[in-house]
Design a protein around this motif. Structure first.
Motif, mmCIF file in Angstrom:
data_model
loop_
_atom_site.group_PDB
_atom_site.id
_atom_site.type_symbol
_atom_site.label_atom_id
_atom_site.label_comp_id
_atom_site.label_asym_id
_atom_site.label_seq_id
_atom_site.Cartn_x
_atom_site.Cartn_y
_atom_site.Cartn_z
ATOM 1 N N GLU A 70 0.845 -1.195 0.000
ATOM 2 C CA GLU A 70 0.000 0.000 0.000
ATOM 3 C C GLU A 70 0.884 1.251 0.000
ATOM 4 O O GLU A 70 1.757 1.414 0.845
ATOM 5 C CB GLU A 70 -0.908 -0.003 1.227
ATOM 6 C CG GLU A 70 -1.921 -1.138 1.259
ATOM 7 C CD GLU A 70 -3.083 -0.890 0.302
ATOM 8 O OE1 GLU A 70 -3.161 0.241 -0.241
ATOM 9 O OE2 GLU A 70 -3.895 -1.805 0.101
ATOM 10 N N HIS A 90 0.782 3.473 3.299
ATOM 11 C CA HIS A 90 1.559 2.891 4.388
ATOM 12 C C HIS A 90 3.057 3.056 4.124
ATOM 13 O O HIS A 90 3.828 3.379 5.033
ATOM 14 C CB HIS A 90 1.221 1.409 4.543
ATOM 15 C CG HIS A 90 -0.139 1.152 5.112
ATOM 16 N ND1 HIS A 90 -0.594 1.778 6.250
ATOM 17 C CD2 HIS A 90 -1.138 0.330 4.708
ATOM 18 C CE1 HIS A 90 -1.824 1.360 6.519
ATOM 19 N NE2 HIS A 90 -2.178 0.479 5.599
ATOM 20 N N VAL A 109 6.599 -3.645 9.314
ATOM 21 C CA VAL A 109 5.466 -4.561 9.408
ATOM 22 C C VAL A 109 5.830 -5.822 10.186
ATOM 23 O O VAL A 109 5.045 -6.292 11.028
ATOM 24 C CB VAL A 109 4.956 -4.937 8.002
ATOM 25 C CG1 VAL A 109 3.872 -6.014 8.081
ATOM 26 C CG2 VAL A 109 4.423 -3.710 7.283
ATOM 27 N N TRP A 119 8.254 -5.268 14.628
ATOM 28 C CA TRP A 119 7.133 -5.805 15.417
ATOM 29 C C TRP A 119 7.524 -7.077 16.153
ATOM 30 O O TRP A 119 7.204 -7.242 17.336
ATOM 31 C CB TRP A 119 5.951 -6.064 14.489
ATOM 32 C CG TRP A 119 4.814 -6.815 15.110
ATOM 33 C CD1 TRP A 119 3.904 -6.337 16.013
ATOM 34 C CD2 TRP A 119 4.459 -8.178 14.866
ATOM 35 N NE1 TRP A 119 3.001 -7.320 16.351
ATOM 36 C CE2 TRP A 119 3.322 -8.463 15.661
ATOM 37 C CE3 TRP A 119 4.983 -9.181 14.056
ATOM 38 C CZ2 TRP A 119 2.709 -9.710 15.653
ATOM 39 C CZ3 TRP A 119 4.375 -10.422 14.051
ATOM 40 C CH2 TRP A 119 3.251 -10.690 14.844
ATOM 41 N N MET A 137 -3.295 -11.685 10.965
ATOM 42 C CA MET A 137 -3.943 -10.414 11.286
ATOM 43 C C MET A 137 -2.971 -9.247 11.172
ATOM 44 O O MET A 137 -3.349 -8.143 10.754
ATOM 45 C CB MET A 137 -4.541 -10.481 12.697
ATOM 46 C CG MET A 137 -5.704 -11.449 12.819
ATOM 47 S SD MET A 137 -6.466 -11.418 14.459
ATOM 48 C CE MET A 137 -5.180 -12.214 15.448
ATOM 49 N N ARG A 138 -1.725 -9.491 11.560
ATOM 50 C CA ARG A 138 -0.714 -8.436 11.444
ATOM 51 C C ARG A 138 -0.515 -8.025 9.992
ATOM 52 O O ARG A 138 -0.454 -6.828 9.668
ATOM 53 C CB ARG A 138 0.613 -8.932 12.033
ATOM 54 C CG ARG A 138 1.780 -7.977 11.874
ATOM 55 C CD ARG A 138 1.577 -6.708 12.663
ATOM 56 N NE ARG A 138 2.710 -5.779 12.475
ATOM 57 C CZ ARG A 138 2.783 -4.592 13.045
ATOM 58 N NH1 ARG A 138 1.811 -4.166 13.828
ATOM 59 N NH2 ARG A 138 3.828 -3.801 12.820
ATOM 60 N N ASN A 197 -2.663 -8.563 7.445
ATOM 61 C CA ASN A 197 -3.909 -8.022 6.896
ATOM 62 C C ASN A 197 -4.076 -6.554 7.235
ATOM 63 O O ASN A 197 -4.684 -5.787 6.477
ATOM 64 C CB ASN A 197 -5.104 -8.818 7.428
ATOM 65 C CG ASN A 197 -5.156 -10.223 6.855
ATOM 66 O OD1 ASN A 197 -4.581 -10.495 5.801
ATOM 67 N ND2 ASN A 197 -5.829 -11.127 7.552
ATOM 68 N N ARG A 198 -3.532 -6.142 8.357
ATOM 69 C CA ARG A 198 -3.619 -4.744 8.774
ATOM 70 C C ARG A 198 -2.947 -3.817 7.774
ATOM 71 O O ARG A 198 -3.344 -2.655 7.624
ATOM 72 C CB ARG A 198 -2.983 -4.598 10.155
ATOM 73 C CG ARG A 198 -2.976 -3.187 10.699
ATOM 74 C CD ARG A 198 -2.312 -3.161 12.070
ATOM 75 N NE ARG A 198 -2.189 -1.805 12.579
ATOM 76 C CZ ARG A 198 -1.588 -1.489 13.729
ATOM 77 N NH1 ARG A 198 -1.078 -2.456 14.467
ATOM 78 N NH2 ARG A 198 -1.509 -0.237 14.111
ATOM 79 N N TYR A 199 -1.942 -4.324 7.052
ATOM 80 C CA TYR A 199 -1.196 -3.517 6.081
ATOM 81 C C TYR A 199 -1.474 -3.949 4.641
ATOM 82 O O TYR A 199 -0.684 -3.675 3.742
ATOM 83 C CB TYR A 199 0.297 -3.600 6.373
ATOM 84 C CG TYR A 199 0.679 -2.959 7.685
ATOM 85 C CD1 TYR A 199 0.930 -1.594 7.761
ATOM 86 C CD2 TYR A 199 0.760 -3.711 8.847
ATOM 87 C CE1 TYR A 199 1.265 -0.996 8.964
ATOM 88 C CE2 TYR A 199 1.096 -3.121 10.058
ATOM 89 C CZ TYR A 199 1.341 -1.769 10.108
ATOM 90 O OH TYR A 199 1.662 -1.178 11.305
ATOM 91 N N SER A 253 -1.171 -10.529 2.760
ATOM 92 C CA SER A 253 -1.674 -11.826 3.208
ATOM 93 C C SER A 253 -0.578 -12.868 3.074
ATOM 94 O O SER A 253 0.349 -12.716 2.275
ATOM 95 C CB SER A 253 -2.902 -12.245 2.390
ATOM 96 O OG SER A 253 -2.571 -12.371 1.012
#
Length: 514
Positions: free
Chosen positions: A253, A256, A313, A317, A358-359, A361-363, A366
């Protein structure tokens, strides 16, 4: 009298390098402030018929010396033996040193460092193959009048007239009959992208973790492979999470990515250049499209941007959020969009496996459903027989536990079966297609292919796979030499003379300590 303007953010006085001429008085222009380009005016007179060596900036010498000491080269003798640093050459070293010392510093004045010298250096470093972008200009053609072309490019950058052209997209074969998109960038875009990549590397290399091995100096695939072996043994890893990001380069993205870059680089000139490349569009079979996300896979700037993206990402993290919450020891090794997580405890691996999708998918990313899996990988007891608990693939190798000749369990590696079969099939098809070429030319190309394969996969414990490839290459070559004509059958006895005159490289172990 010639007036030379030098824009610099260094806190040291820069001296003008002139092949001939006499240095005039240094006149200070605007006051130098952090994050703002100064305006230094140097008055340079002329001295006809006199040549002089380039002056050395003692301040820049101190910068480079201090940076060398921080990297372990702190002995006086090692410094004295280093070549002198000319004024201006320590610019990138100063950025690296400041990035290491001040991890919270935001660089706001970097674009002016894209000068003719950096563009010239970028041209030398880019790939010189025959593939061309939309502009249809090859590196050989561009290099015929290199200095003038680079000067014109630099002037367009200074005037804001540089325009990024669309990326030409082609598709190459992947495993399983799928296709992978590759973007071929125009030559001048490659040069400028490489220059920006060099600057971004100087800033972010201090931020990137040592377990990130892709597209970085002093890092490689074999370094990542060696780290996996060492950490699995030292940390007594019992569980592995092998993951692959689906279409990373196509799904980054832009919003981002921009926000992540601004954390360290908030220079309008650099950000505008990156924006031009992200929005240049894709040309495919005459049709122009604007995807709106992703970076061109195959572009010179894409590896650096993807590293920055995944640093925030995933890497940062995992170190700051995941690792402190684990009950046992763990590690991560990443190479581009492929990464391996190792855990001492099964419960830790399960917790991370649940939050990992989920981490991403937030950005807007997949994980590949088939290539992402959790498996047991603990070293078996000494008395146990048979095979190890499981296997996983990474960077072309299959990792597995097996008994050594002395009866001990050791972590071994071998070429992935599909990867080896694909290479053997490519050899077969190449020999078929080029069977009418001169034998000397066939031998040269086959030697290059085999040597490249052995240099990468030549790790300890993988000799049998290399030997199988070598035998297949000889058989394929003999088979298709026999079919050059209906009367041209080559027996093994006849092929022995060809093999003696044109020997193929033998399989060998290149990396014995991995």
């Amino acid at each position: 009298m010639e007036v030379v303007v030098d824009h610099s953010t260094d806190g040291w006085e820069s001296m003008c390098l002139c092949p001939t001429g006499r240095m005039g008085n240094l006149v200070r222009g605007t006051h130098l402030r952090e994050g703002e380009a100064g305006h230094n005016v140097l008055l340079v007179g002329t001295m006809e018929g006199t040549q002089r060596s380039q002056p050395i900036s003692t301040e820049n010498q101190e910068i480079a010396k201090q940076a060398a000491c921080e990297t372990g080269q702190n002995s006086a003798s090692s410094w004295e033996n280093r070549p002198l640093v000319l004024a201006g050459e320590s610019s990138l070293e100063w950025i690296r040193m400041l990035a290491r010392k001040e991890p919270e510093t935001v660089f706001t004045s970097l674009a002016h460092r894209i000068d003719l010298d950096l563009l010239r250096q970028s041209f030398r470093k880019i790939s010189k193959n025959d593939s061309t972008g939309v502009d249809k200009v090859t590196a050989k053609e561009y290099g015929l009048n290199l200095e003038e072309n680079l000067y014109n490019l630099h002037q367009r950058l200074l005037r804001g007239q540089y325009i990024a052209v669309p990326v030409r997209r082609v598709w190459i074969d992947k495993e399983g009959g799928k296709k992978r998109p590759i973007g071929i960038t125009a030559l001048e875009d490659k040069i400028v992208q490489k220059a920006v990549a060099i600057i971004l590397d100087a800033v972010y290399d201090a931020d990137f973790y040592d377990f990130s091995h892709a597209f970085r100096e002093n890092h490689s695939q074999h370094g990542a492979i060696s780290e996996i072996r060492r950490l699995c043994i030292e940390l007594k890893v019992g569980w592995i999470v092998s993951a692959d990001i689906t279409g990373l380069f196509d799904n980054i993205e832009h919003n981002h990515l921009r926000s992540m870059i601004k954390r360290r680089v908030n220079d309008g000139g650099i950000l505008r250049l990156i924006g031009k490349w992200l929005n240049a569009g894709v040309m495919e079979e005459g049709h122009l499209s604007y995807p709106g996300k992703g970076t061109p896979q195959g572009g010179v700037i894409s590896p650096v941007l993807s590293n920055i993206f995944l640093h925030y990402v995933l890497d940062d993290w995992f170190v700051k959020e995941v690792k402190p919450r684990m009950k046992g020891r763990c590690f991560i090794i990443r190479y581009a969009d492929d990464f391996i997580l190792g855990f001492e405890r099964e419960s830790d691996a399960q917790r991370v496996m649940e939050v990992l999708p989920m981490r991403f998918n937030r950005y807007g990313l997949s994980l590949h459903p088939e290539k992402t899996k959790m498996l047991p990988f603990r070293k078996p007891p000494l008395e146990e027989k048979g095979k190890g608990p499981g296997t996983f693939d990474f960077l072309g190798f299959t990792f597995y536990w097996a008994k050594s000749r002395n009866g001990y369990w050791v972590l071994k590696k071998k070429t992935i079966g599909k990867r080896r079969s694909r290479f053997m099939n490519e050899l077969w098809q190449w020999c078929r297609k080029h069977r009418h070429d001169q034998i000397e030319d066939q031998h040269e190309r086959l030697t290059s292919k085999l040597r490249g394969y052995f240099n990468y996969f030549g790790v300890r414990g993988n000799y049998e796979a290399l030997k199988a490839v070598y035998i297949h290459a000889e058989r394929a070559w003999k088979f298709w030499l026999s079919r050059r004509s209906h009367k041209g059958r080559v027996t093994w006895k006849g092929f022995a003379s060809i093999r003696a005159a044109f020997p193929l490289p033998k399989p060998r172990i290149v990396y014995n300590n991995i």
